[in-house]
Enzyme design. Structure first.
Site, PDB file in Angstrom:
ATOM      1  N   HIS A   1      34.966  44.329  39.049  1.00  0.00           N
ATOM      2  CA  HIS A   1      35.177  45.473  38.161  1.00  0.00           C
ATOM      3  C   HIS A   1      34.014  45.604  37.183  1.00  0.00           C
ATOM      4  O   HIS A   1      33.614  44.624  36.567  1.00  0.00           O
ATOM      5  CB  HIS A   1      36.473  45.304  37.355  1.00  0.00           C
ATOM      6  CG  HIS A   1      37.714  45.535  38.152  1.00  0.00           C
ATOM      7  ND1 HIS A   1      38.954  45.080  37.760  1.00  0.00           N
ATOM      8  CD2 HIS A   1      37.915  46.191  39.327  1.00  0.00           C
ATOM      9  CE1 HIS A   1      39.858  45.439  38.650  1.00  0.00           C
ATOM     10  NE2 HIS A   1      39.253  46.106  39.607  1.00  0.00           N
TER      11      HIS A   1
ATOM     12  N   HIS B   1      44.822  47.447  49.513  1.00  0.00           N
ATOM     13  CA  HIS B   1      44.714  47.366  48.054  1.00  0.00           C
ATOM     14  C   HIS B   1      45.920  46.655  47.449  1.00  0.00           C
ATOM     15  O   HIS B   1      45.809  46.070  46.368  1.00  0.00           O
ATOM     16  CB  HIS B   1      44.532  48.758  47.447  1.00  0.00           C
ATOM     17  CG  HIS B   1      43.378  48.841  46.497  1.00  0.00           C
ATOM     18  ND1 HIS B   1      42.067  48.633  46.878  1.00  0.00           N
ATOM     19  CD2 HIS B   1      43.334  49.043  45.167  1.00  0.00           C
ATOM     20  CE1 HIS B   1      41.273  48.747  45.828  1.00  0.00           C
ATOM     21  NE2 HIS B   1      42.015  48.980  44.777  1.00  0.00           N
TER      22      HIS B   1
ATOM     23  N   ARG C   1      38.357  44.627  48.597  1.00  0.00           N
ATOM     24  CA  ARG C   1      38.681  46.001  48.976  1.00  0.00           C
ATOM     25  C   ARG C   1      38.540  46.123  50.502  1.00  0.00           C
ATOM     26  O   ARG C   1      37.780  45.374  51.127  1.00  0.00           O
ATOM     27  CB  ARG C   1      37.737  46.999  48.316  1.00  0.00           C
ATOM     28  CG  ARG C   1      37.706  46.951  46.799  1.00  0.00           C
ATOM     29  CD  ARG C   1      36.660  47.924  46.263  1.00  0.00           C
ATOM     30  NE  ARG C   1      36.622  47.963  44.802  1.00  0.00           N
ATOM     31  CZ  ARG C   1      35.784  47.273  44.044  1.00  0.00           C
ATOM     32  NH1 ARG C   1      34.894  46.462  44.609  1.00  0.00           N
ATOM     33  NH2 ARG C   1      35.819  47.365  42.725  1.00  0.00           N
TER      34      ARG C   1
ATOM     35  N   TYR D   1      46.301  44.664  35.108  1.00  0.00           N
ATOM     36  CA  TYR D   1      47.136  43.571  35.605  1.00  0.00           C
ATOM     37  C   TYR D   1      47.896  42.863  34.492  1.00  0.00           C
ATOM     38  O   TYR D   1      48.929  42.252  34.739  1.00  0.00           O
ATOM     39  CB  TYR D   1      46.278  42.592  36.416  1.00  0.00           C
ATOM     40  CG  TYR D   1      45.658  43.277  37.601  1.00  0.00           C
ATOM     41  CD1 TYR D   1      46.446  43.655  38.682  1.00  0.00           C
ATOM     42  CD2 TYR D   1      44.312  43.623  37.609  1.00  0.00           C
ATOM     43  CE1 TYR D   1      45.898  44.340  39.749  1.00  0.00           C
ATOM     44  CE2 TYR D   1      43.761  44.308  38.679  1.00  0.00           C
ATOM     45  CZ  TYR D   1      44.556  44.670  39.742  1.00  0.00           C
ATOM     46  OH  TYR D   1      44.017  45.363  40.793  1.00  0.00           O
TER      47      TYR D   1
ATOM     48  N   ARG E   1      44.959  43.174  47.313  1.00  0.00           N
ATOM     49  CA  ARG E   1      44.004  42.980  46.217  1.00  0.00           C
ATOM     50  C   ARG E   1      44.741  42.933  44.873  1.00  0.00           C
ATOM     51  O   ARG E   1      44.462  42.069  44.035  1.00  0.00           O
ATOM     52  CB  ARG E   1      42.979  44.123  46.251  1.00  0.00           C
ATOM     53  CG  ARG E   1      41.910  44.073  45.158  1.00  0.00           C
ATOM     54  CD  ARG E   1      40.865  45.146  45.481  1.00  0.00           C
ATOM     55  NE  ARG E   1      40.070  45.534  44.329  1.00  0.00           N
ATOM     56  CZ  ARG E   1      38.955  44.924  43.934  1.00  0.00           C
ATOM     57  NH1 ARG E   1      38.519  43.862  44.592  1.00  0.00           N
ATOM     58  NH2 ARG E   1      38.271  45.376  42.906  1.00  0.00           N
TER      59      ARG E   1
ATOM     60  N   LYS F   1      31.273  48.035  45.198  1.00  0.00           N
ATOM     61  CA  LYS F   1      31.010  49.436  44.885  1.00  0.00           C
ATOM     62  C   LYS F   1      29.626  49.610  44.278  1.00  0.00           C
ATOM     63  O   LYS F   1      29.164  48.766  43.517  1.00  0.00           O
ATOM     64  CB  LYS F   1      32.061  49.944  43.884  1.00  0.00           C
ATOM     65  CG  LYS F   1      33.392  50.315  44.507  1.00  0.00           C
ATOM     66  CD  LYS F   1      34.286  50.965  43.467  1.00  0.00           C
ATOM     67  CE  LYS F   1      35.575  51.471  44.083  1.00  0.00           C
ATOM     68  NZ  LYS F   1      36.445  52.123  43.062  1.00  0.00           N
TER      69      LYS F   1
END
Length: 279
Positions: A251, A225, A128, A260, A228, A152
């Site tokens: 994630h 992004h 990110r 995806y 990514r 995150k």
């Protein structure tokens, strides 16, 4: 929560407070009906389903706090369901487009060396923009060809990066970083620094990427992004396991990574319709 998420929730609660104040409501007077009405107002005002869902999540946090403080017996927000988020396919570049963009970044000046290393690494490790600018020099383990990433919510993961990225990083560290504001950069731990020796911001990253994609003639609208998304899709196309991709991307939920598979499925359907005689 990440600082960015907290700031977004604070802005969401401020918006709700202004709306409630305009109607003479105290937080304790709001019930599920008012919250549903507020969500409808947001939607009619042009907010996307995902934006409305985030704002309702912020309100659930507020009312959980009021319950914990003893100001309410139960949370009215728990009785309000979030709208189903819009389904979308993330934008993805073809491997050739990524290669064209990266190879068009020269490696002559310190800024060029920095940008080449930064975007090689972004694509190679699927980072990110915020993770990219938060990297320190000490985040790199060149011997193992791995880097430590602060993701995150303060979650840390260790991810690999490929040979082209490490070669670009070596050139940048040898000939670029020290030349950027030589007096101040020694005390700055950041891996990627500006021409004044300070840590880059995510807006700096977006601006520089827009510059190089324009010069490479790549389609407009490419963001960090996008790199990514391309990283994850190219791994999936190459046969990588979905759980491995989840770990590499950081994630929390496999459901996020499954986006995806829909990108890949869409690509296969398009190829089938174009190639099969009875499609």
């Amino acid at each position: 929560m990440a600082d960015k998420t907290r700031r977004a929730y604070a802005a969401d609660l401020g918006q709700f407070a202004r709306w409630g104040q305009g109607r003479g409501l105290d937080p304790e007077q709001v019930g599920p009906r008012e919250l549903r009405y507020y969500a409808g107002v947001l939607s009619e005002g042009g907010a996307s389903k995902s934006t409305v869902a985030r704002k309702l999540a912020a309100l659930r946090g507020l009312y959980r706090h009021l319950v914990a403080e003893g100001r309410l017996e139960a949370s009215p927000a728990d009785l309000v369901s979030s709208p189903r988020k819009d389904s979308y396919l993330p934008r993805v570049l073809k491997p050739g487009e990524v290669a064209e963009m990266l190879e068009r970044i020269p490696t002559t000046t310190p800024l060029e060396l920095r940008d080449r290393a930064m975007f090689e690494l972004a694509y190679s490790a699927g980072l990110r923009a915020e993770e990219l600018v938060n990297l320190d020099v000490t985040s790199l383990d060149a011997d193992a060809e791995e880097l430590r990433v602060e993701g995150k919510g303060g979650k840390t993961r260790v991810v690999p990066a490929g040979e082209p990225a490490w070669r670009a990083l070596e050139r940048y560290l040898a000939r670029g970083r020290g030349a950027l504001a030589a007096d101040g950069v020694q005390a700055e731990p950041a891996l990627f620094v500006s021409k004044t020796g300070r840590r880059l911001s995510t807006s700096d990253v977006r601006r520089r990427l827009a510059l190089w994609t324009r010069r490479a003639g790549v389609r407009a609208g490419v963001s960090p992004h996008t790199l990514r998304h391309s990283f994850a899709t190219h791994l999936l196309e190459g046969g990588a396991d979905l759980r491995a991709i989840q770990e590499l991307l950081g994630h929390a939920s496999i459901g996020t990574t499954q986006t995806y598979t829909r990108v890949e499925s869409s690509r296969l359907r398009k190829a089938y319709s174009q190639a099969h005689p009875r499609a």
